[in-house]
Design an enzyme around this catalytic site. Structure first.
Site, PDB file in Angstrom:
ATOM      1  NE  ARG A 485      -2.251   0.812   3.733  1.00 24.51           N
ATOM      2  CZ  ARG A 485      -1.549   1.564   4.593  1.00 24.51           C
ATOM      3  NH1 ARG A 485      -1.255   2.806   4.291  1.00 24.51           N
ATOM      4  NH2 ARG A 485      -1.167   1.054   5.752  1.00 24.51           N
ATOM      5  CE1 TYR A 537     -16.607   9.410 -17.390  1.00 23.04           C
ATOM      6  CE2 TYR A 537     -15.299   9.692 -15.394  1.00 23.04           C
ATOM      7  CZ  TYR A 537     -16.088   8.899 -16.206  1.00 23.04           C
ATOM      8  OH  TYR A 537     -16.346   7.599 -15.853  1.00 23.04           O
ATOM      9  CG  ASP A 610      -9.284  14.386 -17.212  1.00 23.72           C
ATOM     10  OD1 ASP A 610      -8.495  13.698 -17.891  1.00 23.72           O
ATOM     11  OD2 ASP A 610     -10.365  13.954 -16.788  1.00 23.72           O
ATOM     12  CE  LYS A 635     -11.229   6.642 -20.022  1.00 24.47           C
ATOM     13  NZ  LYS A 635     -11.611   6.507 -18.609  1.00 24.47           N
TER      14      LYS A 635
END
Length: 881
Positions: A485, A537, A610, A635
């Site tokens: 983590r 988005y 973004d 993506k």
């Protein structure tokens, strides 16, 4: 005869106007009868303020050079100046520091401090690397806190780099002031320069506090009337928050910087007359004579400057436990950092408003003839840095540039150690890598720069550390990794490669793009404000409208393509984060990233872009001034629709620390297997994205001519209103486009009839995707909000994959043919993006469409007939058997 430029360069800059040159006040001091009276100062030339020690102007063309003058033997003059890309300078600095043994976290901090100075024309920059000012002391240990109270602390640098120790002291002082109103932190035991003090003071003021920083340094400066150096250059920095950017005064009590003398000697040029003396106390312009037992003089050549230097010496020396005699030999000089919350003395906003009144009075004061503007402290340097970042180039002395490249080349055999200071593993074959060379990003995807993780077996693919925990060296000793983590070598490989691609100080991989954006929103505290676009988005919109407000953070949306709306939406002192998409999703509007950054930074806000549609292959937001670049790696990084991830590329060591804390504390770091898949995807990202973008450009051009299409949204189309702006900040229109038909039913029919396009959300897959955003990716936005933002229900979005462009066009044509037959008359046929015209033209287009429909129907009928004949032939053959 002293030139006007030399006199101007010797001028001390106060509020940005030329005041008094630092000329000799003494010559050689008398040995009897007292000190000689200071000579009358020469009149400073009137006119606009000049950058001290900087040229008047320089070319803004990337990679350009000033014409070198020739020496007697025909060789180029050492003072030749070259203009190099800022990204190259960042890379050279990082590699040079790695060669000196600094780890990745240390390199991020040191690079930020050095580049802060270099971009502002401050000679506390990269000259420190090539002149040994950043060399590590062999006996250096780990800095430790000697004393710590609610309001104060004392750090022992233990021989560590001064910039690292002062950065830590700045953090501690600011934290104490935020919690208790006041913080004072002293340091001693540092053996290298702290760099430009304005950097630290400005960091304090950027959080709304008042910052004061004082630094002691070795014996470089002679007290007024003295023959030998006793003081350091002893700089002092004060930064005050204002209605815009902080006002920052950063000045040495010396007439010239010691590293400025070294820089002049390296460049083979003189220093300004009157700022220094030789070993006999005589004024000299020769930097070599200053370095050979001479000294710099105090900034005003009088007892006043000497007194100020002494006060800094006392406060940043004896008070904090630093050396008081032979500081250079002791390698122990000190610093003092003070942070003060203005609210100790009244309402923060009222105080800020009163300060602004004073600043406005200074700016509006009647000017002398020839003075264009009165600049506030720090304003010239900030403008210079902004212009250099905007142009992407920075001037560097030719010799300094050559020496820096030599220093960086040594990093090939000396990669940076791990963050815990452990030495790096040697290469498997022991062979040194070739000297560093700037390569294109498509090559960097396959050959990333050396990082902190090495593979002793030299595998052709990155190793996968599929583990949750790591064994430690001992009960009280810790290795670079302990729990996945908090960090994992496979994740580090991905993050370091992505940081290099973005030109970032650090990058952080999250479980999704939304997890990455959520971490950015965590940087904003309750009572503060986030400004975002109105065409974003749908997942981002849901987070900002339904989650973030529950944390006490105010959110508003504006048209980011309208700079007047952006400026009106930013609330100075309250807006802490501006979220930008360009091109926007899904209407593909273009936003001026650099202009938004300028407006946001002036109000003290961070900017996150973004960049999922572009990736750093097509657009690098950090080069445009943004603080964070977010990429949904689901993506184009993954590229095959089989992994979900998001990456934040961050500029600035302090901001990077905050982001890492959130990634670790909230457990949003990307799992090792997903990191490995992302690393695999990076190898082909350039091929995939460039092919998909080329296809998108063809589809956009074809759709813009189709009579069924009302409007095409693709930033690289000449008819797009933002095409010129987009071309100035991006290299391609990308692989995603959208269009409208004016009829929701027609748009639905097109999506349903397409056969080569998968009907789904997202983009960046190897197969082409098609969707109606208002019913899928943006369905979480209420219909009334979509309507108010100009997001039409008939909008169709296409994300191109790797199919042949001709096949995709054929598929769209047959789908649109079917959709046209289903449409209810009168069907709008306005010829695409160009818009509608008279009825005759519309009739002509309708006739053309009907003719095309008839031709397509004939082709379909012929294909069906041929298929029936083939089936009959196969049946006859089967019956014959």
């Amino acid at each position: 005869m002293q030139s006007a430029l030399a006199r101007a360069q010797a001028v001390q800059c106060s509020a940005g106007i030329a005041t008094r040159p630092a000329l000799p006040g003494l010559g050689r001091p008398r040995r009897a009868g007292g000190l000689a009276a200071p000579a009358a100062p020469q009149q400073a030339p009137r006119g606009p303020a000049l950058a001290c020690g900087a040229p008047r102007s320089g070319p803004g063309i990337r990679g350009s050079r000033l014409r070198p003058s020739a020496t007697a033997n025909g060789a180029p003059d050492a003072s030749e100046t070259v203009y190099i890309p800022v990204s190259e300078l960042r890379s050279l600095v990082a590699q040079s520091l790695a060669a000196l043994g600094y780890n990745s976290d240390e390199i991020a901090t040191l690079s930020e401090v050095l580049l802060y100075a270099q971009l502002r024309g401050n000679n506390q920059g990269v000259i420190k690397i090539t002149t040994g000012g950043m060399n590590r002391t062999p006996t250096a240990g780990r800095m430790r806190v000697e004393r710590d109270t609610k309001l104060s602390a004392l750090l022992d640098g233990a021989g560590e780099a001064g910039m690292l120790v002062l950065s830590r002291a700045t953090e501690m002082a600011a934290e104490k002031a935020r919690s208790h109103g006041f913080g004072i932190v002293g340091t001693h035991g540092t053996s290298t320069s702290t760099g430009a003090l304005g950097y630290y003071a400005e960091k304090i003021a950027a959080s709304g506090l008042i910052g004061i920083v004082l630094a002691q340094s070795p014996e470089f400066v002679a007290p007024h009337g003295a023959k030998k150096a006793v003081f350091g250059t002893n700089p002092i920095a004060v930064a005050v928050p204002s209605g815009g950017a902080p006002v920052v005064m950063d000045m040495a009590t010396a007439a010239y910087a010691w590293f400025g003398v070294l820089e002049a000697k390296t460049a083979g040029r003189k220093i300004p007359l009157g700022v220094a003396q030789d070993s006999e106390g005589d004024v000299t312009e020769d930097p070599a004579r200053v370095l050979e037992g001479g000294a710099i003089r105090v900034f005003d050549g009088s007892h006043k400057g000497s007194n100020l230097a002494l006060m800094v010496e006392l406060l940043a020396g004896p008070l904090v436990g630093a050396a008081t005699a032979d500081k250079l030999a002791a390698k122990n000089w000190g610093n003092l950092v003070i942070a003060l919350d203005p609210e100790l003395l009244g309402d923060r906003e009222e105080i800020r408003a009163r300060m602004q009144v004073v600043l406005d009075r200074v700016k509006s004061a009647p000017r002398l003839p020839g003075v264009d503007e009165i600049l506030l402290p720090g304003e010239r340097g900030s403008r210079l840095a902004a212009s250099r970042l905007a142009s992407g180039t920075v001037p560097v002395e030719a010799n300094l540039y050559r020496n820096l490249k030599v220093a960086a080349s040594k990093a090939a055999t000396a990669p940076p150690p791990a963050a815990n200071g452990a030495p790096p593993a040697a290469a498997a074959n022991g062979a040194p890598a070739p000297p560093a060379r700037a390569t294109k990003r498509s090559t960097q995807l396959l050959h990333p720069p050396p990082g902190s993780v090495t593979d002793p077996y030299g595998a052709s693919g990155p190793p996968l550390y599929q583990t949750a925990t790591f064994a430690q060296p001992g009960a009280t000793e810790f290795g670079p990794y302990d729990y996945t983590r908090s960090g994992n070598p496979t994740r580090t490989l991905l993050e370091e490669q992505w940081a290099a691609l973005e030109g970032a100080d650090r990058a952080f991989a999250f479980t999704s793009g939304m997890a990455a954006i959520a971490a950015c929103c965590r940087l904003v505290a309750a009572g503060e404000h986030i400004l975002a676009g109105d065409d974003i988005y749908g997942g981002t919109s849901r987070l900002l409208s339904q989650v973030v407000p529950n944390c006490g953070v105010e959110v508003s949306n504006v048209d980011m393509a309208d700079m007047s709306a952006v400026r009106a939406g930013i609330i100075p002192g309250k807006t802490k984060l501006v979220i930008v998409e360009s091109p926007t999703n899904p209407r593909r509007q273009v936003c001026d990233i650099a202009a938004i950054v300028e407006a946001a930074h002036a109000a003290g806000a961070l900017v996150m872009v973004d960049n999922s549609f572009m990736t750093p292959l097509f657009q690098r937001p950090l080069d445009l001034g943004a603080d964070i670049s977010m990429t949904s790696g689901t993506k184009y990084i993954g590229g095959h629709g089989d992994v979900t991830l998001g990456v934040l590329a961050v500029r600035g060591a302090e901001l990077a620390k905050r982001v890492y804390f959130l990634q670790n504390a909230e457990g949003a770091g990307l799992a090792p297997m997903d990191c490995w898949l992302a690393l695999r995807g990076l190898k082909t990202m350039s091929l995939r994205l460039e092919r998909a973008a080329a296809t998108a450009a063809r589809l956009a051009a074809w759709l813009s001519r189709h009579p069924l299409v009302k409007r095409v949204n693709y930033a690289s189309l000449p008819a797009h209103p933002g095409s010129e702006l987009h071309a100035s900040q991006a290299a391609s229109g990308g692989a995603v486009l959208s269009f409208t038909t004016g009829d929701v039913e027609v748009s639905k029919a097109i999506v349903d009839a397409a056969t080569l396009f998968k009907v789904t959300v997202s983009f960046g897959n190897v197969v082409s995707l098609i969707s109606l955003p208002c019913y899928m990716s943006h369905a979480s936005i209420p219909a009334e909000v979509r309507a108010a933002r100009g997001l039409p229900d008939d909008l169709v979005r296409i994300a191109c994959g790797l199919e042949d462009a001709d096949d995709l066009i054929w598929d769209l044509e047959q789908a649109m043919t079917k959709a046209a037959k289903l449409a209810k008359p009168p069907l709008p046929m306005n010829g695409g993006a160009a818009g509608g015209d008279g009825g005759g033209a519309a009739s002509a287009r309708e006739a053309a469409l009907l003719a095309r429909i008839a031709a397509l129907e004939a082709r379909l009928d012929a294909a069906q007939a041929a298929q029936q004949q083939q089936q009959q032939h196969q049946q006859q053959q089967a019956a014959g058997r």
